[in-house]
Enzyme design. Structure first.
Site, PDB file in Angstrom:
ATOM      1  N   ARG A 110     -57.069-109.709 -25.385  1.00  0.00           N
ATOM      2  CA  ARG A 110     -55.878-110.282 -24.741  1.00  0.00           C
ATOM      3  C   ARG A 110     -54.589-109.855 -25.439  1.00  0.00           C
ATOM      4  O   ARG A 110     -53.514-109.848 -24.839  1.00  0.00           O
ATOM      5  CB  ARG A 110     -56.005-111.804 -24.684  1.00  0.00           C
ATOM      6  CG  ARG A 110     -54.948-112.442 -23.852  1.00  0.00           C
ATOM      7  CD  ARG A 110     -55.163-113.880 -23.413  1.00  0.00           C
ATOM      8  NE  ARG A 110     -56.214-114.632 -24.025  1.00  0.00           N
ATOM      9  CZ  ARG A 110     -56.117-115.279 -25.206  1.00  0.00           C
ATOM     10  NH1 ARG A 110     -55.007-115.202 -25.905  1.00  0.00           N
ATOM     11  NH2 ARG A 110     -57.126-115.973 -25.657  1.00  0.00           N
TER      12      ARG A 110
ATOM     13  N   ASP B 130     -33.151-109.326 -16.157  1.00  0.00           N
ATOM     14  CA  ASP B 130     -34.176-108.707 -15.317  1.00  0.00           C
ATOM     15  C   ASP B 130     -33.663-107.314 -14.957  1.00  0.00           C
ATOM     16  O   ASP B 130     -32.706-107.157 -14.195  1.00  0.00           O
ATOM     17  CB  ASP B 130     -34.422-109.553 -14.066  1.00  0.00           C
ATOM     18  CG  ASP B 130     -35.557-108.995 -13.206  1.00  0.00           C
ATOM     19  OD1 ASP B 130     -35.749-107.764 -13.196  1.00  0.00           O
ATOM     20  OD2 ASP B 130     -36.236-109.784 -12.530  1.00  0.00           O
TER      21      ASP B 130
HETATM   22  C1  LIG Z   1     -36.215-108.368  -9.359  1.00  0.00           C
HETATM   23  C2  LIG Z   1     -37.639-108.805  -9.501  1.00  0.00           C
HETATM   24  N1  LIG Z   1     -38.022-109.387 -10.636  1.00  0.00           N
HETATM   25  C3  LIG Z   1     -39.291-109.801 -10.824  1.00  0.00           C
HETATM   26  C4  LIG Z   1     -40.231-109.651  -9.839  1.00  0.00           C
HETATM   27  C5  LIG Z   1     -41.633-110.158 -10.066  1.00  0.00           C
HETATM   28  O1  LIG Z   1     -42.498-109.132 -10.348  1.00  0.00           O
HETATM   29  P1  LIG Z   1     -44.078-109.210 -10.119  1.00  0.00           P
HETATM   30  O2  LIG Z   1     -44.316-109.118  -8.652  1.00  0.00           O
HETATM   31  O3  LIG Z   1     -44.587-108.074 -10.914  1.00  0.00           O
HETATM   32  O4  LIG Z   1     -44.528-110.544 -10.650  1.00  0.00           O
HETATM   33  C6  LIG Z   1     -39.893-109.043  -8.637  1.00  0.00           C
HETATM   34  C7  LIG Z   1     -40.915-108.845  -7.572  1.00  0.00           C
HETATM   35  O5  LIG Z   1     -40.624-108.566  -6.446  1.00  0.00           O
HETATM   36  C8  LIG Z   1     -38.549-108.627  -8.459  1.00  0.00           C
HETATM   37  O6  LIG Z   1     -38.147-108.063  -7.299  1.00  0.00           O
END
Ligand SMILES: Cc1ncc(COP(=O)(O)O)c(C=O)c1O
Length: 386
Positions: A50, A175
């Site tokens: 893990r 993000d």
């Molecule tokens: C901007 C953004 N952040 C995070 C995510 C989440 O990612 P995951 O689908 O890999 O959990 C997404 C998924 O569409 C996204 O568009």
């Protein structure tokens, strides 16, 4: 070495006298230690499945080079990565500031899950910049930015937000899925953690789910590591391998996504059915000047607001597409187009456009074929309107 060269070299095996080009997939839950002392010391690096093995380490090294961080850790999905980055820094009674354009499942995590544990969330206008300082309280521990927002594409002033966060002792988590670590370097702009859904551009082929968390410094990285460890997040070696393979072609793919995305956006802007294109490279998108200052390019995801149209005509538009797929993701080699509803989520600054919003992902297909497909979709829409 330049960045593209580093991305080709990162995490490659160096065993002698001969070795494969790629780090192999090492599937393991259990690692065996040769002696009692080795077992008790726990092996400094590879201990238990893990926590990751050599395939995971190679990917972490590559993403860390891309993001320019102290250290990168992997998570079981992008959502797990964002949520772990929030959980790493909060306790009951704390407060987090989250951009109003955040990926909606993260909003639900804040409103439902964090709330149950006594953590309060305030959503902020993506164009707030240095003004975020006014929303900060003594108990504000995290600011979560997503730039640009993945439905409406406003670009945030990350250096100004990072300054406010650092002044008041909060962590800035970004993000960075849209910029993919290639077109935007949040850590260089002052962020503490850059998170990606590697499900999108890093892996790039719509066939695995993975998240990445890159920390700017050792203390931050330790908190991230402990959150992931205690949550039990796991990434399979196969998915780590696929994502590492994606990383090797990331820059070439992104340049083509950018080219196709810009060509489609320009074409859409001229269509009479389109009210406004939502693309950071367009002057009409809020934060365009910041995009020019902080980003080195644009990926293939963008949006458009259509002029008001009746639901059956919109349905005809989507059903007429043959090349664009309808699916809830992006970042793969294939083009996608879906309806989105920013008005359903926003609370800090409501989305008031009258017409429907669509989101497109420009894939790697030939641009002429993509345009023929959208042209066909508009013709089908117009046929229902008449
Ligand atoms: C901007 C953004 N952040 C995070 C995510 C989440 O990612 P995951 O689908 O890999 O959990 C997404 C998924 O569409 C996204 O568009």
């Amino acid at each position: 070495m330049k960045e593209d060269t580093k991305l080709a070299a990162a995490g490659r095996p160096h065993r002698r006298p001969s070795h494969p080009v790629n780090t192999p997939v090492e599937r393991a839950s259990t690692y065996l230690f040769p002696t009692y002392d080795d077992l008790i010391e726990g092996g400094k690096n590879i201990v238990y499945g893990r926590l990751g093995g050599p395939t995971h380490r190679a990917l972490e090294e590559g993403v860390n080079i891309l993001e320019g961080g102290f250290e990168t850790r992997l998570a079981s999905s992008g959502l797990m990565a964002v949520n772990a980055a929030l959980l790493a820094f909060v306790r009951a009674g704390d407060h987090v500031l989250v951009v109003d354009t955040v990926y909606d499942p993260v909003r639900k995590f804040c409103d439902r899950f964090l709330k149950r544990f006594g953590v309060e969330t305030t959503y902020y206008d993506p164009m707030i910049g240095a003004g975020i300082e006014d929303l900060m309280r003594a108990e504000t521990k995290v600011i979560l930015a997503e730039s640009p927002g993945s439905l409406t594409f406003e670009v945030q002033d990350l250096p100004a937000i990072a300054d406010a966060a650092r002044k008041k002792g909060a962590k800035l988590v970004v993000d960075n899925t849209w910029g993919a670590g290639y077109f935007l370097k949040p850590i260089a702009l002052g962020a503490h953690v850059s998170v990606q859904s590697g499900t999108k551009y890093l892996s790039g082929h719509a066939d695995c789910l993975i998240g990445t968390l890159t920390s700017a410094d050792e203390a931050t990285s330790k908190q991230i590591f402990l959150a992931l460890l205690q949550l039990g997040s796991n990434v399979s070696a196969d998915d780590a391998y696929l994502t590492l393979r994606g990383l090797r072609t990331l820059s070439a793919r992104l340049r083509r996504h950018q080219e196709n995305g810009l060509a489609l956006a320009k074409w859409l802007q001229k269509r009479p059915e389109v009210d406004r294109v939502l693309h950071p490279a367009f002057k009409t998108t809020p934060g365009h000047a910041i995009w020019k200052r902080d980003f080195t390019g644009a990926s293939g995801l963008f949006g458009a607001v259509l002029k008001p149209v009746a639901p059956p005509a919109l349905k005809a538009f989507f059903n007429a597409m043959k090349l664009f797929g309808m699916g809830y993701s992006w970042g793969g080699y294939e083009s996608l187009c879906i309806p989105v509803r920013p008005e359903a989520y926003r609370t800090a600054n409501p989305w008031t456009e009258k017409g429907p919003t669509i989101r497109l992902h420009a894939g790697l297909e030939d641009i002429e074929d993509l345009i023929v497909d959208l042209d066909r979709a508009f013709a089908a829409m117009n046929a229902v309107k008449e």
